[in-house]
Design a protein around this motif. Structure first.
Motif, PDB file in Angstrom:
ATOM      1  N   LYS A  92       0.534  -1.325   0.280  1.00 10.84           N
ATOM      2  CA  LYS A  92       0.354  -0.097  -0.494  1.00 10.84           C
ATOM      3  C   LYS A  92       0.762   1.481  -0.157  1.00 10.84           C
ATOM      4  O   LYS A  92       0.584   2.306  -0.373  1.00 10.84           O
ATOM      5  CB  LYS A  92      -0.704   0.275   1.311  1.00 10.84           C
ATOM      6  CG  LYS A  92      -1.619  -1.043   0.778  1.00 10.84           C
ATOM      7  CD  LYS A  92      -3.305  -1.841   2.432  1.00 10.84           C
ATOM      8  CE  LYS A  92      -3.718  -2.708   1.973  1.00 10.84           C
ATOM      9  NZ  LYS A  92      -4.981  -1.794   3.505  1.00 10.84           N
TER      10      LYS A  92
ATOM     11  N   ASP B 221       1.110   5.033  -2.476  1.00  8.53           N
ATOM     12  CA  ASP B 221       0.482   5.944  -1.944  1.00  8.53           C
ATOM     13  C   ASP B 221       1.419   7.130  -3.165  1.00  8.53           C
ATOM     14  O   ASP B 221       1.989   7.138  -3.607  1.00  8.53           O
ATOM     15  CB  ASP B 221       1.206   6.402  -0.954  1.00  8.53           C
ATOM     16  CG  ASP B 221       0.947   5.598   0.555  1.00  8.53           C
ATOM     17  OD1 ASP B 221       0.730   5.504   1.435  1.00  8.53           O
ATOM     18  OD2 ASP B 221      -0.546   4.996  -0.049  1.00  8.53           O
TER      19      ASP B 221
ATOM     20  N   VAL C  63      -3.088  -6.444  -4.363  1.00  8.98           N
ATOM     21  CA  VAL C  63      -2.657  -5.654  -3.418  1.00  8.98           C
ATOM     22  C   VAL C  63      -2.417  -6.609  -2.061  1.00  8.98           C
ATOM     23  O   VAL C  63      -2.783  -7.319  -1.296  1.00  8.98           O
ATOM     24  CB  VAL C  63      -3.522  -4.372  -2.410  1.00  8.98           C
ATOM     25  CG1 VAL C  63      -2.488  -3.774  -1.962  1.00  8.98           C
ATOM     26  CG2 VAL C  63      -3.558  -3.708  -4.047  1.00  8.98           C
TER      27      VAL C  63
ATOM     28  N   ASN D  36      -9.777   1.121   2.976  1.00  8.15           N
ATOM     29  CA  ASN D  36      -7.483   1.319   2.874  1.00  8.15           C
ATOM     30  C   ASN D  36      -7.043   0.552   1.509  1.00  8.15           C
ATOM     31  O   ASN D  36      -6.550  -0.537   2.176  1.00  8.15           O
ATOM     32  CB  ASN D  36      -7.240   0.010   4.427  1.00  8.15           C
ATOM     33  CG  ASN D  36      -5.745   0.101   4.362  1.00  8.15           C
ATOM     34  OD1 ASN D  36      -5.296   1.442   4.232  1.00  8.15           O
ATOM     35  ND2 ASN D  36      -5.152  -0.388   5.513  1.00  8.15           N
ATOM     36  N   ASN D  37      -7.833   0.543   0.665  1.00  2.00           N
ATOM     37  CA  ASN D  37      -7.437  -0.079  -1.013  1.00  2.00           C
ATOM     38  C   ASN D  37      -7.327   0.984  -1.376  1.00  2.00           C
ATOM     39  O   ASN D  37      -8.552   1.684  -2.413  1.00  2.00           O
ATOM     40  CB  ASN D  37      -9.002  -0.933  -0.936  1.00  2.00           C
ATOM     41  CG  ASN D  37      -8.106  -1.663  -2.371  1.00  2.00           C
ATOM     42  OD1 ASN D  37      -7.093  -1.422  -2.814  1.00  2.00           O
ATOM     43  ND2 ASN D  37      -9.124  -2.755  -3.103  1.00  2.00           N
TER      44      ASN D  37
END
Length: 738
Positions: free
Chosen positions: A8, A12, A67, A112-113
């Protein structure tokens, strides 16, 4: 499909276009849009849903987010109410075909993906036919009989169902094997990561222990420093108190001394007629003593440095050089620049050169050019103390025996508006540190004029007391015997009655002489009145020394070199006269017949040297030179010398902005004259002479890029090369003066 799995953190700060490109690359999508189909569970009472078990329309591959943490479970995509009600059913599952797009940023953050997708509004429709490749999930789904009948027949379904079940076992085993391998690799990676983390923890703990010890040491040092600062503060307060006490004591003593002189003056003034009548004092001495000091010399006529040249020292150098040329005295410009700068430092200036090179002539001619007065004081070889320079008080004669040097100082004090230049000629015929060291120490006082004590102030008190007694006895004796007609000392002695009475009053016998006693009182009074007990260094006075270096003279000691500036000279016959005349012609002064008049402080005043600043380029340079060369060569070089250099550079900039020449001059004044040592001694793997010859001279050349343009006698580089050459011819003995 691409097997790359992203963390992750790697995703970003990626743009939406970049995130879509990552998904397309990972899923093998070549089109601009991502089309999928999958199951939409029964909606029931809800108006929206989530597309389950999605597959790409183009390949039939089942979709997983690439992911970390999300790559195992199949994707599911949110279907908005508009498409869910259009394609779904409240009672049973439905198959839907649609196009995907990135979920809003808030939803991606919420789940949160960073790669979270949703069904693009308006693209949802019921799946009417199977793709070319039938996904096994449909065939193995327990509810397939009901849900698949809308697009395949029962027989086709049975056929594929049986075939799919066999393939499914193989696929399950394959996937299970791959999963087990992947999990094993992850376990290995986790163990390795754990070991790395443990190593880092241990390393950090060691660093922490070192840091703790360092902090403890720093705390201890701070405590020690605080104690030192506290002690220094206390010492400072104590010293300040002592200084204040000394200043108060000095002020009191000075007031008492002045009061004694004042009382003597008042008494002498009051008894002036009596003292002159009885020949205790001459009228000229009386007037000189009672009246305030008046200039003994007339101010010469000249042009004003302020009014005519606007206080410009470069113009002043041009005018002085022109004035000297008009007097048939030719000096190169750089000599005038250097000399006037050295005078303005108010340090001792020593002119060094061969006999006839123009040292004393520079003192005389420069003094004339600025409307001043020069006094040449020859030094005698037998001078051994400061008394030879300043004189001494003779207790037998009851008077101070002055020297020409002291008389010149007194004359300068009496003419405060005229610059005076005292030149100690042949200064090193005697050892300078014997007769001049005490006086030189007085010159180190920079924040005020140094005070020179000639004899004790008690002498004046003694003279006053004895004089009063003599006058009172004579007057009372005259009055007692009504001898007012006695108007001279000779008549007093001729009068037998007065003579006998005075002998009785003074306690004299027949053998004692009143005439001798009268002469003694006269000498005592004349000595005190004609010579002050102390004298301050006049602000208008400059001290210059002139030295020759030969077998008849003495070398200057390090103490003298450390406090003086050495200015070398060459024979005027070696000067380029045509160049000097060309320079003077370029100045174009209309009238150079009169001297240039300065205010006294414009020719130098005593102030503290500039502060040593570690960040100053000059300070850094000479600290480095001292560390790399001077200290290794045994050449004394201290903080005071650097501060003297800062003072010289600051003043030299007003006559010449060539900073390299200023450094060149400073090297000649303060550094190279100290080059007297045995060059055969080793410094590391090389001798001192080799250090100068191979390293130091090249360093100086780099500091003075224009050194080849300087006259040889005034070039630091040439001076060093000459020192090296002479040392090689003299068994390695380095001597700047040879």
């Amino acid at each position: 499909m691409n097997e790359v799995i992203y963390s992750k953190e790697e995703l970003d700060d990626r743009s939406e276009a970049e995130l879509l490109d990552i998904l397309k690359q990972s899923w093998g999508v070549n089109d601009n849009k991502i089309e999928v189909w999958g199951e939409l569970p029964a909606l029931g009472d809800t108006t929206f849903g989530f597309l389950r078990n999605p597959h790409l329309v183009s390949t039939g591959d089942r979709l997983y987010y690439p992911v970390q943490g999300l790559e195992i479970e199949p994707c599911s995509f949110f279907i908005a109410p508009q498409d869910a009600q259009k394609c779904g059913s409240k009672e049973h599952n439905s198959f839907v075909r649609c196009e995907l797009e990135l979920s809003p940023e808030s939803e991606r953050s919420k789940h949160n993906n960073p790669l979270s997708l949703c069904v693009k509004r308006g693209t949802g429709e019921s799946l009417r036919s199977l793709p070319k490749e039938i996904p096994l999930e449909i065939l193995t789904n327990p509810n397939s009989d009901e849900d698949s009948s809308q697009f395949i027949s029962k027989s086709i379904y049975d056929f594929y169902h049986e075939k799919a079940m066999g393939d499914l076992d193989k696929l399950v085993k394959k996937k299970q094997s791959e999963f087990e391998l992947k999990m094993a690799q992850r376990e290995i990676d986790a163990i390795q990561s754990l070991e790395i983390i443990q190593d880092k923890i241990q390393e950090n703990e060691e660093k922490r222990d070192v840091a703790i010890k360092l902090v403890e040491k720093l705390n201890n040092k701070q405590i020690e420093l605080d104690k030192i600062v506290s002690k220094l503060t206390q010492d400072k307060v104590t010293k300040q108190t002592e200084i204040q006490t000394l200043v108060a004591s000095y002020t009191r003593i000075e007031a008492e001394m002045n009061n004694k002189i004042k009382r003597l003056k008042e008494y002498v003034a009051d008894k002036a007629l009596f003292l002159k009548t009885f020949e205790f004092i001459d009228e000229e001495v009386l007037e000189l003593f009672i009246q305030e000091s008046q200039p003994s010399s007339d101010q010469v006529e000249g042009i004003s440095f302020n009014d005519i040249l606007n206080g410009d020292y470069q113009q002043a150098v041009s005018y002085i050089q022109s004035y000297l040329v008009s007097q048939d005295i030719l000096y190169p410009r750089h000599i005038i620049e250097n000399y006037i700068t050295l005078l303005r430092t108010k340090d001792l200036v020593i002119l060094a050169g061969d006999s006839g090179s123009g040292k004393t002539n520079l003192v005389k001619s420069f003094a004339k050019a600025v409307g001043g007065k020069s006094i040449i004081v020859p030094v005698k070889p037998n001078w051994t103390s400061s008394e030879d320079l300043l004189g001494y008080y003779n207790p037998l004669e009851k008077k101070y025996l002055a020297t020409p040097f002291l008389e010149a100082m007194i004359e300068a004090e009496q003419n405060p508006t005229i610059p005076y230049f005292i030149c100690l000629d042949e200064m090193n015929l005697a050892r300078v540190e014997y007769y001049f060291a005490d006086f030189l120490s007085l010159l180190e006082t920079r924040d005020e004029s140094p005070k020179i004590t000639l004899y004790s102030e008690d002498e004046s008190s003694h003279v006053l007391s004895e004089l009063k007694a003599v006058v009172d006895i004579i007057q009372s004796t005259k009055e007692k015997y009504s001898k007012e007609g006695v108007i001279s000392f000779i008549e007093l002695l001729k009068d037998e009655t007065l003579n006998n009475q005075l002998r009785l009053a003074f306690g004299f016998s027949d053998k004692d002489s009143l005439i001798k006693y009268h002469s003694e009182i006269r000498r005592m009074l004349s000595g005190v009145m004609s010579m002050p007990s102390c004298i301050k260094m006049p602000a208008n006075l400059h001290i210059i020394g002139a030295i020759n270096i030969d077998e008849t003279t003495h070398y200057l000691s390090p103490k003298i070199l450390d406090r003086a500036h050495i200015m070398r000279f060459e024979s005027p016959l070696l000067s380029n006269w045509d160049e000097i005349l060309t320079q003077v012609e370029s100045y174009e002064f209309e009238d150079i017949s009169k001297p240039l008049l300065f205010n006294i402080d414009q020719l130098g005043y005593r102030n503290n040297y500039p502060r040593f600043d570690r960040d100053n380029a000059f300070c850094k340079l000479f600290v480095e030179l001292n560390k790399d060369y001077f200290h290794k060569l045994g050449v004394e070089f201290g903080m005071r010398t650097i501060r003297q250099g800062l003072n010289y550079l600051e003043l030299f900039q007003e006559v010449n902005d060539d900073s390299s020449m200023a450094i060149n001059n400073f090297m000649l004044h303060k550094v190279l004259p100290k080059f007297t040592f045995d060059g055969n001694k080793h410094v590391g793997e090389q001798t001192k002479l080799e250090l100068v010859d191979r390293v130091f001279v090249e360093r100086v050349k780099s500091l003075l890029p224009n050194f080849e343009e300087y006259s040889e006698v005034f070039s630091a580089v040439h001076a060093i090369e000459t020192v090296v050459k002479n040392a090689k011819a003299n068994d390695g003995v380095v001597n700047f003066w040879s």
